[in-house]
Design a protein around this motif. Structure first.
Motif, PDB file in Angstrom:
ATOM      1  N   GLU A  18       0.845  -1.188   0.000  1.00  0.00           N
ATOM      2  CA  GLU A  18       0.000   0.000   0.000  1.00  0.00           C
ATOM      3  C   GLU A  18       0.883   1.242   0.000  1.00  0.00           C
ATOM      4  OE1 GLU A  18      -2.101   0.843   3.667  1.00  0.00           O
ATOM      5  OE2 GLU A  18      -0.768  -0.529   4.775  1.00  0.00           O
ATOM      6  N   PRO A  19       0.292   2.401  -0.280  1.00  0.00           N
ATOM      7  CA  PRO A  19       1.055   3.644  -0.208  1.00  0.00           C
ATOM      8  C   PRO A  19       1.496   3.952   1.225  1.00  0.00           C
ATOM      9  CG  PRO A  19      -0.945   3.950  -1.495  1.00  0.00           C
ATOM     10  CD  PRO A  19      -1.065   2.614  -0.814  1.00  0.00           C
ATOM     11  N   VAL A  20       2.508   4.781   1.316  1.00  0.00           N
ATOM     12  CA  VAL A  20       2.992   5.276   2.599  1.00  0.00           C
ATOM     13  C   VAL A  20       2.832   6.792   2.597  1.00  0.00           C
ATOM     14  CG1 VAL A  20       4.993   5.533   4.110  1.00  0.00           C
ATOM     15  CG2 VAL A  20       4.588   3.352   2.959  1.00  0.00           C
ATOM     16  N   ILE A  21       2.261   7.313   3.673  1.00  0.00           N
ATOM     17  CA  ILE A  21       2.039   8.745   3.794  1.00  0.00           C
ATOM     18  C   ILE A  21       3.256   9.384   4.451  1.00  0.00           C
ATOM     19  CG2 ILE A  21       0.501  10.550   4.643  1.00  0.00           C
ATOM     20  CD1 ILE A  21      -0.703   8.504   2.614  1.00  0.00           C
ATOM     21  N   LEU A  22       3.762  10.416   3.837  1.00  0.00           N
ATOM     22  CA  LEU A  22       4.893  11.177   4.375  1.00  0.00           C
ATOM     23  C   LEU A  22       4.372  12.509   4.906  1.00  0.00           C
ATOM     24  CD1 LEU A  22       7.899  11.917   4.794  1.00  0.00           C
ATOM     25  CD2 LEU A  22       7.964  12.600   2.377  1.00  0.00           C
ATOM     26  N   TYR A  23       4.502  12.701   6.209  1.00  0.00           N
ATOM     27  CA  TYR A  23       4.110  13.960   6.840  1.00  0.00           C
ATOM     28  C   TYR A  23       5.358  14.787   7.113  1.00  0.00           C
ATOM     29  CZ  TYR A  23       2.637  17.329  10.363  1.00  0.00           C
ATOM     30  OH  TYR A  23       2.422  18.489  11.061  1.00  0.00           O
ATOM     31  N   LEU A  24       5.367  16.026   6.609  1.00  0.00           N
ATOM     32  CA  LEU A  24       6.475  16.945   6.830  1.00  0.00           C
ATOM     33  C   LEU A  24       5.949  18.132   7.628  1.00  0.00           C
ATOM     34  CD1 LEU A  24       8.110  16.851   3.277  1.00  0.00           C
ATOM     35  CD2 LEU A  24       8.777  15.570   5.324  1.00  0.00           C
ATOM     36  N   PRO A  25       6.557  18.439   8.766  1.00  0.00           N
ATOM     37  CA  PRO A  25       6.052  19.494   9.640  1.00  0.00           C
ATOM     38  C   PRO A  25       6.491  20.882   9.168  1.00  0.00           C
ATOM     39  CG  PRO A  25       8.036  18.591  10.579  1.00  0.00           C
ATOM     40  CD  PRO A  25       7.776  17.805   9.323  1.00  0.00           C
ATOM     41  N   ASP A  26       5.964  21.894   9.810  1.00  0.00           N
ATOM     42  CA  ASP A  26       6.452  23.260   9.624  1.00  0.00           C
ATOM     43  C   ASP A  26       7.823  23.346  10.288  1.00  0.00           C
ATOM     44  OD1 ASP A  26       6.945  26.015   9.649  1.00  0.00           O
ATOM     45  OD2 ASP A  26       4.826  26.509   9.936  1.00  0.00           O
ATOM     46  N   THR A  27       8.847  23.675   9.504  1.00  0.00           N
ATOM     47  CA  THR A  27      10.200  23.775  10.073  1.00  0.00           C
ATOM     48  C   THR A  27      10.556  25.208  10.451  1.00  0.00           C
ATOM     49  OG1 THR A  27      11.299  24.105   7.929  1.00  0.00           O
ATOM     50  CG2 THR A  27      10.949  21.821   8.660  1.00  0.00           C
ATOM     51  N   TYR A  28       9.595  26.109  10.304  1.00  0.00           N
ATOM     52  CA  TYR A  28       9.804  27.509  10.699  1.00  0.00           C
ATOM     53  C   TYR A  28      11.060  28.091  10.049  1.00  0.00           C
ATOM     54  CZ  TYR A  28       6.125  26.279  13.958  1.00  0.00           C
ATOM     55  OH  TYR A  28       4.941  25.849  14.488  1.00  0.00           O
ATOM     56  N   ASN A  29      11.083  27.912   8.731  1.00  0.00           N
ATOM     57  CA  ASN A  29      12.114  28.493   7.854  1.00  0.00           C
ATOM     58  C   ASN A  29      13.490  27.856   8.000  1.00  0.00           C
ATOM     59  OD1 ASN A  29      10.333  30.386   6.643  1.00  0.00           O
ATOM     60  ND2 ASN A  29      10.547  31.709   8.448  1.00  0.00           N
ATOM     61  N   ILE A  30      13.615  26.792   8.759  1.00  0.00           N
ATOM     62  CA  ILE A  30      14.880  26.056   8.783  1.00  0.00           C
ATOM     63  C   ILE A  30      14.965  25.223   7.508  1.00  0.00           C
ATOM     64  CG2 ILE A  30      16.149  24.190   9.922  1.00  0.00           C
ATOM     65  CD1 ILE A  30      15.172  25.300  12.573  1.00  0.00           C
ATOM     66  N   TYR A  31      16.082  25.316   6.821  1.00  0.00           N
ATOM     67  CA  TYR A  31      16.255  24.626   5.542  1.00  0.00           C
ATOM     68  C   TYR A  31      16.266  23.115   5.738  1.00  0.00           C
ATOM     69  CZ  TYR A  31      18.459  22.870   1.295  1.00  0.00           C
ATOM     70  OH  TYR A  31      18.734  22.154   0.152  1.00  0.00           O
ATOM     71  N   TYR A  32      15.540  22.410   4.844  1.00  0.00           N
ATOM     72  CA  TYR A  32      15.601  20.959   4.839  1.00  0.00           C
ATOM     73  C   TYR A  32      15.312  20.454   3.428  1.00  0.00           C
ATOM     74  CZ  TYR A  32      10.542  20.120   4.455  1.00  0.00           C
ATOM     75  OH  TYR A  32       9.259  20.038   3.994  1.00  0.00           O
ATOM     76  N   LEU A  33      15.641  19.204   3.216  1.00  0.00           N
ATOM     77  CA  LEU A  33      15.468  18.567   1.915  1.00  0.00           C
ATOM     78  C   LEU A  33      15.118  17.106   2.129  1.00  0.00           C
ATOM     79  CD1 LEU A  33      15.912  18.235  -1.206  1.00  0.00           C
ATOM     80  CD2 LEU A  33      18.340  17.914  -0.695  1.00  0.00           C
TER      81      LEU A  33
END
Length: 456
Positions: free
Chosen positions: A92-107
C-alpha cells in the motif's frame, strides 16, 4: 561519456588479451556490470541498514553528525542531520508527513533503487510549511484522502534521504524536534493515531557497502542484480540494454541461478567482476583529475537523474551514492591541487575566496575533507568541514576569505579558518546547497587550491 570510457578502457588492453580482441561476451559482461553496479550497491546498502536495526517504512534519525567511525555511506555530510527511510510500497502507499520547520532549511530526497531522484521535497520546492504526501507504488490505483499530494514511485523500493540544516552541535535540540516530527504512516493506518508518529531511532551498523560489493564474486553480484531488478524494473526501458542482458542469460527473477549459465558466459561475467572495479576507478580518475579546474570538478549536470548514461550513474554511486539533483545541491570534489598534484597532508594548502567569488547559494555552502576511501578522519579539534553556518570564520578586511587546509594548526590567529587534513592522501568536497543560477549555468568557478609548501 560512454564513448570516452570505452575508448580509454580498450586502448589500455594488449591486442592479444580478452579485451584487446574485443570478445563479444566480455564486452557485454562489462556493460552489464556498469549497468547493474548502482542497483547492487543500493540493495547492499539497504540490507546493511535494515540488518543494523532499521525498520521498513520508518525513519531513522541520525542524532549527531557522522564521525570517523561512520562508514555506511561514502562521503557523508556534516552540514545536516540525516533522516533516512527505506519504503516498501508493494502492499500500500505510505504517507509522508512533513512538519512546519519555521524556515529552517531541509530537503527530502526520494530515490529509486537505481539511484535516480524522482522527487525532491523541502525548502526549495515545497517550502517550509507542513505538508502531507502520499507515496504510491507503480501498481496502486486507489483513491487518496482529500488534500494529499500524490507522488508516484517508479518501483516499490524507495530510499528517502532527508537532510535538515544543522548549524553545529548547539543546534541539535532544535533539529531533533523537527526530525521527530517527520512521519511515515501506512495509508491503512492514516487517522488511527496522532500525527506525527515515528519509530525510535536505532543505530545502523557501520559497514561499508562499497567494500562489500567490491568483494562480491560474479555469482553473488549478478544474482543480487537479477533479484533486485525483479523487484525494481528499470524506470526507463532500454531495449538495447535488455538485449545485451538477454544475450548473457541475465533474466531478472527471484530464482536466477548464475551456475545455470554456460561456462563461456560465466567466465565473461567473472572477468567483468575482476576488471569492473578498476574500470570505474580509472573512469573516476579521468573525470575528477583531467577535467578539474583549479583542482575542483563541479558536477552541475547529469547527476541525480542519469537517463541512459550508465557510466555516470555508476561513478556517482561509487564516489557519493545518494547524490541530489543539482538544483538542490551542486558537488565539487577535489582530488588534486591547482598544480595537478594529488592532495596530501604532507603539504599545506590555501583556498582564497575574493569577496565577489564567495559561493552563490540560496541556502549555505561547505567544504568537507575525507581520506582516500571517502570517510572522515580523526583530528584534534573534531572539525571535518568548514562553513559560515558551522562556526564563525574570520574574513579579511576586504571581505575576502582564506581557508587553510593542512594537517597541523596554522596558529591561534588563523585557527578559525583551519580545515584539518589527514597526514596521507585526502580529498575535498565542496557542497553548494540550493545553488543560484550562476552555478547551474557554469558561470561560477571556485578558487584554486594552492599548494603552499611541503612539510619537513
Amino acid at each position: 561519456m560512454e564513448e570516452d570510457w570505452r575508448a580509454d578502457f580498450y586502448s589500455t588492453k594488449k591486442p592479444d588479451s580478452v579485451y584487446g580482441r574485443q570478445n563479444p561476451l566480455n564486452l557485454l559482461a562489462i556493460d552489464a556490470y556498469i549497468y547493474g553496479y548502482p542497483l547492487v550497491l543500493t540493495d547492499t546498502t539497504r540490507r546493511i541498514m535494515l540488518a543494523g536495526g532499521m525498520s521498513l517504512n520508518q525513519f531513522l534519525n541520525e542524532p549527531v553528525f557522522p564521525s570517523p567511525r561512520y562508514t555506511t555511506i561514502v562521503r557523508p555530510n556534516v552540514d545536516t542531520l540525516y533522516s533516512m527511510a527505506w519504503l516498501d510500497l508493494s502492499r500500500e502507499p505510505v504517507i509522508l508527513y512533513l512538519p512546519d520547520t519555521y524556515n529552517i532549511y531541509y530537503l527530502m530526497e526520494l530515490l529509486d533503487a537505481w539511484t535516480n531522484v524522482f522527487a525532491s521535497l523541502g525548502t526549495r520546492t515545497t517550502g517550509t510549511k507542513a505538508g502531507v504526501f502520499a507515496i504510491t507504488g507503480p501498481d496502486w490505483n486507489g483513491m487518496l484522502p482529500e488534500g494529499f499530494i500524490r507522488i508516484g514511485a517508479p518501483a516499490n523500493t524507495v530510499w528517502i534521504i532527508g537532510r535538515t540544516q544543522t548549524n553545529g552541535p548547539e543546534d541539535y535540540p532544535i533539529v531533533h524536534a523537527i526530525q521527530n516530527s517527520y512521519a511515515l504512516i501506512p495509508l491503512s493506518c492514516w487517522g488511527k493515531f496522532d500525527i506525527p508518529k515515528i519509530g525510535a531511532a536505532k543505530q545502523v551498523m557501520n559497514i561499508d557497502p562499497s567494500t562489500q560489493v567490491a568483494n562480491m564474486n560474479a555469482a553473488v553480484f549478478f544474482q543480487t542484480m537479477m533479484a533486485a531488478m525483479h523487484r525494481n524494473p528499470p524506470w526507463i526501458q532500454d531495449p538495447a540494454m535488455s538485449k545485451k542482458l538477454a544475450a548473457l542469460g541475465l533474466i531478472p527473477g527471484k530464482t536466477f541461478n548464475f551456475y545455470s549459465l554456460s561456462p563461456s558466459v560465466q567466465l565473461a561475467l567473472e572477468l567483468a567482476i575482476d576488471h569492473g572495479s578498476n574500470l570505474l576507478q580509472a573512469a573516476a580518475s579521468k573525470k575528477y583529475f583531467k577535467n578539474s579546474v583549479h583542482g575542483w570538478t563541479l558536477l552541475v549536470k547529469d547527476i541525480g537523474f542519469y537517463g541512459a548514461d550508465y557510466m555516470q550513474r555508476a561513478l556517482i554511486a561509487m564516489t557519493g551514492i545518494g547524490a541530489n539533483l543539482p538544483q538542490d545541491s551542486v558537488y565539487g570534489p577535489a582530488f588534486i591541487a591547482a598544480d595537478g598534484m594529488p592532495l596530501s597532508g604532507y603539504n599545506n594548502y590555501i583556498i582564497h575566496f575574493e569577496q565577489q567569488q564567495l559561493p552563490p547559494v540560496n541556502a549555505f555552502w561547505s567544504i568537507t575533507v575525507y581520506n582516500d576511501k571517502g570517510f572522515l578522519v580523526e583530528n584534534p579539534i573534531d572539525r571535518y568541514a568548514i562553513s559560515p553556518h558551522l562556526g564563525r570564520l574570520n574574513y579579511n578586511a576586504d571581505g575576502s576569505l582564506t581557508i587553510f587546509v593542512q594537517n597541523t594548526s596554522p596558529g591561534k590567529d588563523l585557527a578559525a579558518n583551519w580545515l584539518p587534513a589527514p597526514k596521507g592522501p585526502f580529498n575535498l568536497l565542496l557542497r553548494l546547497y540550493w545553488p543560484k543560477g550562476a552555478v547551474l549555468r557554469g558561470n561560477w568557478t571556485p578558487p584554486a587550491i594552492l599548494r603552499m609548501q611541503a612539510l619537513s
